[in-house]
Design an enzyme around this catalytic site. Structure first.
Site, PDB file in Angstrom:
ATOM      1  N   LYS A 157      -0.986  -3.083   0.569  1.00  0.00           N
ATOM      2  CA  LYS A 157      -0.007  -2.482   1.211  1.00  0.00           C
ATOM      3  C   LYS A 157       0.268  -0.987   0.860  1.00  0.00           C
ATOM      4  O   LYS A 157       0.460  -0.200   1.680  1.00  0.00           O
ATOM      5  CB  LYS A 157       1.401  -3.115   0.868  1.00  0.00           C
ATOM      6  CG  LYS A 157       2.527  -2.657   1.480  1.00  0.00           C
ATOM      7  CD  LYS A 157       2.211  -2.737   3.073  1.00  0.00           C
ATOM      8  CE  LYS A 157       3.688  -2.229   3.783  1.00  0.00           C
ATOM      9  NZ  LYS A 157       4.656  -1.142   3.350  1.00  0.00           N
ATOM     10  N   GLU A 214      -1.472   5.046   6.801  1.00  0.00           N
ATOM     11  CA  GLU A 214      -0.107   5.320   8.008  1.00  0.00           C
ATOM     12  C   GLU A 214       0.193   6.673   7.866  1.00  0.00           C
ATOM     13  O   GLU A 214       0.568   7.165   8.964  1.00  0.00           O
ATOM     14  CB  GLU A 214       1.115   4.305   7.605  1.00  0.00           C
ATOM     15  CG  GLU A 214       2.275   4.439   8.441  1.00  0.00           C
ATOM     16  CD  GLU A 214       3.430   3.494   7.793  1.00  0.00           C
ATOM     17  OE1 GLU A 214       4.128   4.099   7.174  1.00  0.00           O
ATOM     18  OE2 GLU A 214       3.294   2.466   7.999  1.00  0.00           O
TER      19      GLU A 214
END
Length: 304
Positions: free
Chosen positions: A169, A176
């Site tokens: 993550k 991102e």
């Protein structure tokens, strides 16, 4: 399955709601009594404390933590520890640092699953993407709940041993950052280029069959539709940065070059220190608005 959920903010409430919709029994606790009442209205059993929640669960406790990373996770574990044994499972669904997750897995009597959670509040209806680290047997035990909270069976998987879920993550968030920066720079060129373009139309057209279509691009379209072609009062200030910082630090340790992720992180930091007058960089203003799109984060704004 009976599931205890500790932490009933926007993300925790989604865990409660989606678990209840799938037919699971939920016991819920938060320091905010109104949040507990909201969960109770949805069908969860309210708990008065972490200890009360643990006592309301059966012998094989399944507990999902959705509290802010850092000290709140350790505080919840300290309260739970006397009530846990090796047959119990605790899921940390927050944005914890992966090395903290490894430490917690080693010091907690229960099986510890570090669960990277992507999608934000905007994924309430479709479900999250879940990246899970920890013991395989514990992951398999929680599959019915993961199926409910994620987009379905393909929306979650076990990444590996303790820490791997939050590690994946962490890198996801670095990617991102870079994607947001790239979209921002492209639209900045379009906004200041040779033609008078409708950027909402550009985003919509790109998102229908183009190579660069994505959910982030859908959120760009939403931003231009709601804020206008020039993003209105959206400020040149991009908050966040902890997971991106961790990504860059890990890349340095592993001697892996990540120039795009590093530059995107640097742009965020510069957006908070530049102090320039006027609207500022269009690319960073779009990144600011995108954070609201997927995470419902506050949008810093400038005075007109």
């Amino acid at each position: 399955m009976q599931l205890g959920v500790i932490g009933l903010g926007r993300m925790g409430q989604i865990v409660v709601d989606r678990s209840l919709e799938a037919g699971h029994d939920v016991v819920a606790f938060d320091l905010d009594e109104e949040a507990v009442a909201t969960a109770a209205d949805a069908g969860a059993t309210p708990a008065e404390s972490v200890v009360d929640l643990a006592e309301r669960l059966g012998d094989d406790k399944r507990i999902w933590l959705m509290v802010p990373a850092g000290e709140p996770v350790d505080a919840a574990l300290d309260d739970l520890d006397p009530h846990l044994d090796g047959d119990d499972v605790v899921v940390d669904g927050g944005n914890s640092y992966f090395e903290d997750s490894v430490r917690r897995a080693e010091s907690t009597d229960a099986a510890y699953l570090d669960c990277g959670t992507s999608g934000g509040p905007a994924s309430a209806e479709e479900g999250f993407s879940l990246m899970v680290g920890g013991p395989e047997w514990a992951y398999e035990e929680l599959v019915p709940v993961f199926d409910a909270v994620a987009t379905g069976p393909d929306g979650h998987d076990r990444m590996g041993s303790a820490g791997s879920g939050h590690y994946v993550k962490m890198v996801h968030n670095g990617v991102e950052y870079a994607l947001m920066q790239t979209y921002g720079e492209g639209f900045e060129l379009l906004a200041n280029g040779r033609y008078d373009l409708d950027l909402e139309s550009v985003a919509r057209t790109w998102n229908n069959g183009a190579v660069i279509r994505s959910w982030l691009l859908e959120l760009c379209e939403e931003a231009f539709r709601e804020e206008g072609n020039h993003l209105g009062t959206v400020a040149d200030r991009v908050e966040g940065g902890s997971t991106g910082t961790w990504t860059v630090q890990e890349a340095l340790e592993q001697e892996v070059p990540v120039p795009l992720i590093y530059q995107a992180l640097a742009e965020r930091f510069d957006s908070r220190s530049s102090g320039g007058e006027g609207p500022g960089r269009f690319s960073r203003r779009l990144a600011n608005r995108l954070r609201y799109g997927f995470g419902r984060h506050d949008v810093p704004r400038r005075e007109e």
